[in-house]
Motif scaffolding. Structure first.
Motif, mmCIF file in Angstrom:
data_model
loop_
_atom_site.group_PDB
_atom_site.id
_atom_site.type_symbol
_atom_site.label_atom_id
_atom_site.label_comp_id
_atom_site.label_asym_id
_atom_site.label_seq_id
_atom_site.Cartn_x
_atom_site.Cartn_y
_atom_site.Cartn_z
ATOM 1 N N SER A 69 0.621 -0.883 0.218
ATOM 2 C CA SER A 69 -0.113 0.218 -0.149
ATOM 3 C C SER A 69 0.870 1.103 0.393
ATOM 4 C CB SER A 69 -1.415 0.253 1.577
ATOM 5 O OG SER A 69 -1.721 -1.175 1.524
ATOM 6 N N LEU A 70 0.830 2.002 -1.048
ATOM 7 C CA LEU A 70 1.726 3.192 -1.343
ATOM 8 C C LEU A 70 0.915 4.420 -1.355
ATOM 9 C CD1 LEU A 70 4.820 3.238 -2.349
ATOM 10 C CD2 LEU A 70 4.233 3.674 -4.795
ATOM 11 N N ASP A 71 1.500 5.581 -0.364
ATOM 12 C CA ASP A 71 0.926 6.885 -0.495
ATOM 13 C C ASP A 71 1.788 7.614 -0.062
ATOM 14 O OD1 ASP A 71 -2.331 7.755 -0.001
ATOM 15 O OD2 ASP A 71 -0.622 9.518 1.154
ATOM 16 N N ILE A 72 1.636 9.004 -0.671
ATOM 17 C CA ILE A 72 3.099 10.151 -0.644
ATOM 18 C C ILE A 72 3.010 10.856 1.019
ATOM 19 C CG2 ILE A 72 2.710 10.696 -3.067
ATOM 20 C CD1 ILE A 72 0.808 12.941 -2.436
ATOM 21 N N GLU A 100 4.008 1.892 2.486
ATOM 22 C CA GLU A 100 5.041 1.996 2.526
ATOM 23 C C GLU A 100 4.649 3.571 1.002
ATOM 24 O OE1 GLU A 100 7.153 -0.219 -0.720
ATOM 25 O OE2 GLU A 100 7.960 -1.606 1.058
ATOM 26 N N GLU A 101 5.733 4.500 1.980
ATOM 27 C CA GLU A 101 5.893 6.086 1.546
ATOM 28 C C GLU A 101 6.634 6.023 -0.225
ATOM 29 O OE1 GLU A 101 7.068 10.676 2.656
ATOM 30 O OE2 GLU A 101 7.654 8.788 4.219
ATOM 31 N N GLY A 102 5.438 6.569 -1.294
ATOM 32 C CA GLY A 102 5.936 6.775 -2.264
ATOM 33 C C GLY A 102 5.296 7.567 -3.553
ATOM 34 N N ASN A 103 5.800 8.200 -3.756
ATOM 35 C CA ASN A 103 5.172 8.801 -5.579
ATOM 36 C C ASN A 103 4.913 8.378 -6.428
ATOM 37 O OD1 ASN A 103 3.994 10.385 -7.127
ATOM 38 N ND2 ASN A 103 5.046 12.616 -5.609
ATOM 39 N N VAL A 104 3.946 7.609 -7.199
ATOM 40 C CA VAL A 104 4.024 7.747 -8.770
ATOM 41 C C VAL A 104 4.474 8.349 -9.786
ATOM 42 C CG1 VAL A 104 1.388 7.991 -9.157
ATOM 43 C CG2 VAL A 104 2.402 5.856 -10.216
ATOM 44 N N LEU A 105 4.472 9.257 -9.398
ATOM 45 C CA LEU A 105 4.713 10.434 -10.677
ATOM 46 C C LEU A 105 6.587 9.896 -10.535
ATOM 47 C CD1 LEU A 105 2.454 13.203 -10.269
ATOM 48 C CD2 LEU A 105 2.212 11.043 -11.791
ATOM 49 N N LYS A 106 7.127 9.977 -9.472
ATOM 50 C CA LYS A 106 8.101 9.854 -9.162
ATOM 51 C C LYS A 106 8.433 8.458 -9.678
ATOM 52 C CE LYS A 106 8.983 13.422 -6.386
ATOM 53 N NZ LYS A 106 9.376 14.368 -4.616
#
Length: 312
Positions: A69-72, A100-106
């Motif tokens: 599960s990913l979120d900014i 987990e922390e993350g940004n799909v645009l990056k």
């Protein structure tokens, strides 16, 4: 070159106050993911992009797989972990949900063809088309296994009744202005998803994409009053949601007009339609399964859907 508002890596403007998170936490597998629950196998590895507080993803049936599960936002992920712990959701091993922390645009921090299913709900409405949605779709497709499923759900439109209260203008249009940082409001991203999926490499014309729609209805006295209290909190001074309106050029007078209309509406009905998409990954013609294999695959999924439907 200076960044324009639509070139920012993160385009999310509404913040994570308790009033906004209350909306996110109201989402469940049944309300926001029912359109693809029958396609989940217990061994699937699933990625949820933009998971928010995680109340949708933690209800998925993947008892032998893993859910990422990913979120900014580190703040909202902290909330998600607390809620998952309270619900006794495992954080390791089979059936676990890992935040987990993350940004799909990056760029997604996973190798190519990692997941059986990639899911995202209410994400693309925050990504003005076409460049940002295509960038996100390319990353989702990259980490999706061949034959894997991308499932998305985004608002097509929202309406309040009675129309005489003008909340379609005061709430819906102003919320979009806040999301798009005062820029001219493009067509909602949800209804544009078939074209965006085609551009991202999904076979929308060969039966590999299914377009559906769902309706989310806020009705009943307590629900409407809850919605009105949420709106009051979001448009209160200092809340990021309300600040996004001010930043978009919406005046304080219009905010107060909106709140007066919301209070009147609290005694009435409204409906919120959503666009739901299912897209299977096939990279090119040579790599696609034969039509016979594909229909066999669908038949197996339908059998699974019948089995799972008895469990919900």
């Amino acid at each position: 070159m200076a960044n324009t508002p639509h070139q920012n890596q993160s385009n999310y403007t509404q913040g994570y106050s308790n009033h906004t998170l209350a909306t996110h936490q109201s989402r469940t597998p049944e309300s926001d993911a029912a359109f693809f629950l029958p396609y989940i196998k217990k061994t699937d590895h699933i990625l949820d992009v933009g998971c928010g507080p995680g109340t949708t993803i933690t209800g998925f049936v993947a008892s032998e797989g893993t859910i990422m599960s990913l979120d900014i936002s580190s703040k909202v992920l902290k909330k998600a972990k607390i809620l998952a712990t309270e619900d006794h959701v495992p954080s390791q091993g089979p059936g676990s949900v890992i935040f987990e922390e993350g940004n799909v645009l990056k760029g997604l921090p996973y190798p190519d063809e990692t997941f059986d299913i990639v899911y995202c709900s209410q994400l693309f409405g925050h990504l003005p088309p076409p460049d940002l949605p295509l960038r996100a779709l390319a990353e989702m497709r990259r980490v999706l296994k061949k034959g894997g499923l991308l499932a998305t759900r985004d608002a097509a439109d929202s309406h309040f009744y009675p129309r005489s209260l003008e909340l379609d203008r005061l709430w819906v249009q102003n919320s979009r202005r806040g999301i798009h940082k005062g820029m001219p409001d493009p067509d909602p991203t949800g209804p544009r998803m078939p074209a965006l999926l085609r551009s991202a490499g999904f076979d929308t014309d060969g039966g590999k994409v299914r377009v559906g729609a769902g309706t989310k209805v806020f009705s009943g006295q307590e629900t409407r009053k809850w919605s009105a209290r949420r709106a009051e909190g979001q448009l209160r001074e200092g809340d990021p949601f309300g600040q996004s309106w001010l930043d978009a050029g919406i005046t304080e007078d219009e905010i107060q007009e909106t709140l007066r209309a919301v209070r009147k509406w609290a005694e009435m009905e409204d409906a919120l339609p959503q666009c739901e998409m299912l897209a299977w990954k096939f990279r090119n013609w040579e790599e696609r399964t034969s039509r016979e294999e594909y229909h066999k695959y669908l038949a197996e999924r339908k059998k699974l859907a019948t089995k799972l439907s008895k469990e919900f």
